[in-house]
Design an enzyme around this catalytic site. Structure first.
Site, PDB file in Angstrom:
ATOM      1  N   TYR A  35       6.909 -75.728 -11.750  1.00 39.78           N
ATOM      2  CA  TYR A  35       7.151 -76.671 -10.654  1.00 39.78           C
ATOM      3  C   TYR A  35       8.338 -77.509 -11.096  1.00 39.78           C
ATOM      4  O   TYR A  35       8.264 -78.264 -12.072  1.00 39.78           O
ATOM      5  CB  TYR A  35       5.891 -77.493 -10.357  1.00 39.78           C
ATOM      6  CG  TYR A  35       4.878 -76.644  -9.616  1.00 39.78           C
ATOM      7  CD1 TYR A  35       4.801 -76.690  -8.234  1.00 39.78           C
ATOM      8  CD2 TYR A  35       4.063 -75.739 -10.298  1.00 39.78           C
ATOM      9  CE1 TYR A  35       3.907 -75.873  -7.538  1.00 39.78           C
ATOM     10  CE2 TYR A  35       3.179 -74.912  -9.614  1.00 39.78           C
ATOM     11  CZ  TYR A  35       3.104 -74.984  -8.227  1.00 39.78           C
ATOM     12  OH  TYR A  35       2.241 -74.163  -7.549  1.00 39.78           O
ATOM     13  N   LYS A  72      -1.980 -78.222   4.050  1.00 34.65           N
ATOM     14  CA  LYS A  72      -2.514 -79.453   3.469  1.00 34.65           C
ATOM     15  C   LYS A  72      -1.461 -80.563   3.512  1.00 34.65           C
ATOM     16  O   LYS A  72      -0.255 -80.286   3.531  1.00 34.65           O
ATOM     17  CB  LYS A  72      -2.928 -79.192   2.014  1.00 34.65           C
ATOM     18  CG  LYS A  72      -3.654 -80.345   1.336  1.00 34.65           C
ATOM     19  CD  LYS A  72      -4.071 -79.958  -0.092  1.00 34.65           C
ATOM     20  CE  LYS A  72      -4.766 -81.125  -0.795  1.00 34.65           C
ATOM     21  NZ  LYS A  72      -5.164 -80.776  -2.182  1.00 34.65           N
ATOM     22  N   ASP A  73      -1.900 -81.805   3.497  1.00 42.10           N
ATOM     23  CA  ASP A  73      -0.973 -82.934   3.485  1.00 42.10           C
ATOM     24  C   ASP A  73      -0.476 -83.168   2.065  1.00 42.10           C
ATOM     25  O   ASP A  73      -0.859 -84.126   1.381  1.00 42.10           O
ATOM     26  CB  ASP A  73      -1.662 -84.192   4.041  1.00 42.10           C
ATOM     27  CG  ASP A  73      -0.691 -85.368   4.161  1.00 42.10           C
ATOM     28  OD1 ASP A  73       0.532 -85.112   4.160  1.00 42.10           O
ATOM     29  OD2 ASP A  73      -1.148 -86.520   4.239  1.00 42.10           O
ATOM     30  N   GLU A  74       0.372 -82.247   1.597  1.00 39.30           N
ATOM     31  CA  GLU A  74       0.992 -82.363   0.280  1.00 39.30           C
ATOM     32  C   GLU A  74       2.315 -81.625   0.321  1.00 39.30           C
ATOM     33  O   GLU A  74       2.534 -80.768   1.185  1.00 39.30           O
ATOM     34  CB  GLU A  74       0.085 -81.797  -0.823  1.00 39.30           C
ATOM     35  CG  GLU A  74      -0.186 -80.322  -0.710  1.00 39.30           C
ATOM     36  CD  GLU A  74      -1.073 -79.784  -1.820  1.00 39.30           C
ATOM     37  OE1 GLU A  74      -1.435 -80.559  -2.715  1.00 39.30           O
ATOM     38  OE2 GLU A  74      -1.385 -78.592  -1.782  1.00 39.30           O
ATOM     39  N   THR A 105       1.687 -81.257  -9.685  1.00 38.52           N
ATOM     40  CA  THR A 105       0.502 -81.596  -8.885  1.00 38.52           C
ATOM     41  C   THR A 105       0.546 -80.911  -7.522  1.00 38.52           C
ATOM     42  O   THR A 105      -0.449 -80.884  -6.802  1.00 38.52           O
ATOM     43  CB  THR A 105       0.430 -83.105  -8.648  1.00 38.52           C
ATOM     44  OG1 THR A 105       1.629 -83.532  -7.964  1.00 38.52           O
ATOM     45  CG2 THR A 105       0.279 -83.865  -9.948  1.00 38.52           C
ATOM     46  N   GLU A 143       4.182 -67.822  -9.446  1.00 43.15           N
ATOM     47  CA  GLU A 143       3.965 -69.062  -8.697  1.00 43.15           C
ATOM     48  C   GLU A 143       5.020 -70.068  -9.118  1.00 43.15           C
ATOM     49  O   GLU A 143       5.256 -70.274 -10.313  1.00 43.15           O
ATOM     50  CB  GLU A 143       2.559 -69.609  -8.954  1.00 43.15           C
ATOM     51  CG  GLU A 143       2.187 -70.800  -8.076  1.00 43.15           C
ATOM     52  CD  GLU A 143       0.745 -71.242  -8.299  1.00 43.15           C
ATOM     53  OE1 GLU A 143      -0.157 -70.377  -8.284  1.00 43.15           O
ATOM     54  OE2 GLU A 143       0.525 -72.452  -8.510  1.00 43.15           O
ATOM     55  N   GLU A 202      -4.279 -68.813 -13.501  1.00 47.56           N
ATOM     56  CA  GLU A 202      -3.783 -69.818 -14.441  1.00 47.56           C
ATOM     57  C   GLU A 202      -4.877 -70.249 -15.396  1.00 47.56           C
ATOM     58  O   GLU A 202      -5.651 -71.160 -15.092  1.00 47.56           O
ATOM     59  CB  GLU A 202      -3.285 -71.070 -13.684  1.00 47.56           C
ATOM     60  CG  GLU A 202      -1.907 -70.950 -13.089  1.00 47.56           C
ATOM     61  CD  GLU A 202      -1.468 -72.236 -12.398  1.00 47.56           C
ATOM     62  OE1 GLU A 202      -0.302 -72.297 -11.989  1.00 47.56           O
ATOM     63  OE2 GLU A 202      -2.289 -73.168 -12.273  1.00 47.56           O
TER      64      GLU A 202
END
Length: 321
Positions: A216, A281-283, A249, A242, A155
């Site tokens: 996204y 990950k915590d996302e 985010t 992707e 990207e």
């Protein structure tokens, strides 16, 4: 659900699994015909799968058993190996041998599982010297396998299209010296949203190039689909390397309606798509909980919201092959 319905669903799942069993053997060498990705018989093909998170942050998932599980349980027909170039504890710039080992574990796993694999130079910056060296080495080693797809610049963020184009042309030249056929993916400015720029000034002199668009769904609305439609109409082959259903985010709430609109749009246009990411990950965008094994065999309790929905989508749409 009655017994007959259960049998029908079981047979459908079994047929999907069998179709996946020898996916590359069936479809073989990929190429680009007009704007469409096609298989060895020149039939349109749509690849659907997942991207592993940055190898430099989540190396534990970079192994053949994880690839095999994603193929069997998620019905992936493609895996994206995201080699972290600068960030994380083990970036390519600091530990190149470690990076190569992890990426090659995924490549070998994909070849063994008979699915396609994207070798993704996962960076937001131009690193021309290092990229040329890496893609020269990896294309010499694996260019003979039809499984391989090269993504030469994940990207670009603030680089201009002339800068990205000049970089890509240099890397493509290196790859094509060793591998004349396999698909090469080229990124676009502004995190792969400005597909209109290469559409107006595409790379010339090479075949089997595609350009990446990333979305996204909770952030990127219809304007990005419209822009991409215009690029395709102008002759630009697009590969969605992707994507996901939350905000750009990687966090925030899922927007299932917007994600489904994107899926419907891609399916109608026969665009290949990859979902981000296999990580813990915590996302929101991380598909796995910390409880998830490093080698697959995940229970539903190991999957987060995005992982469960991604698995559901892949099982639904990959059955249509």
């Amino acid at each position: 659900m009655n017994f007959k319905s259960k049998i029908i669903l079981l047979l459908l799942a079994l047929s999907c699994s069998m179709a996946n069993a020898q996916f590359v053997k069936k479809h073989g060498q990929l190429s680009v015909k007009g704007t469409q990705l096609v298989d060895k018989d020149q039939n349109p093909i749509v690849l659907r799968g997942v991207s592993l998170g940055w190898h430099s942050i989540w190396p534990r998932f970079y192994n053949q058993k994880t690839v095999d599980w994603l193929k069997k349980d998620f019905d992936c027909t493609i895996i994206r190996a995201a080699m972290g170039i600068e960030i994380g504890d083990h970036p390519y710039m600091k530990e190149p041998d470690f990076a190569k080992e992890k990426i090659e574990s995924v490549i070998k796993g994909a070849i063994k599982s008979d699915i396609y694999v994207i070798i993704d130079w996962h960076s937001h910056n131009v690193n021309l010297k290092e990229a040329k060296e890496y893609f020269d080495e990896i294309s010499k080693k694996y260019g003979k396998y039809p499984n391989v797809i090269y993504e030469v610049f994940n990207e670009p963020d603030y680089e201009t299209w002339p800068e990205v184009k000049a970089y890509a042309e240099e890397v493509i030249k290196v790859i094509r010296a060793n591998d004349p056929d396999n698909i090469i993916l080229v990124g676009c400015p502004k995190w792969d949203q400005d597909v209109n720029l290469p559409a107006a000034d595409p790379i010339k002199g090479y075949s089997n190039l595609m350009y990446t668009m990333h979305f996204y769904a909770a952030t990127h609305e219809k304007w990005l689909r419209d822009r991409t439609d215009e690029a395709i109409k102008s002759g630009l082959p697009i590969f969605v390397s992707e994507s996901a259903g939350m905000e750009a985010t990687g966090d925030g709430p899922m927007n299932y309606k917007a994600w489904q609109e994107y899926i419907d749009w891609m399916e109608e246009r026969k665009l290949s798509w990859i979902v981000w990411s296999v990580s813990d990950k915590d996302e929101t965008c991380s598909m796995l909980k910390k409880s998830a094994s490093s080698e697959g065999n995940w229970k539903e309790d190991d999957l987060k919201e995005s992982g469960l929905k991604t698995r559901e989508f892949l099982k639904k749409y990959n059955i249509k092959k």
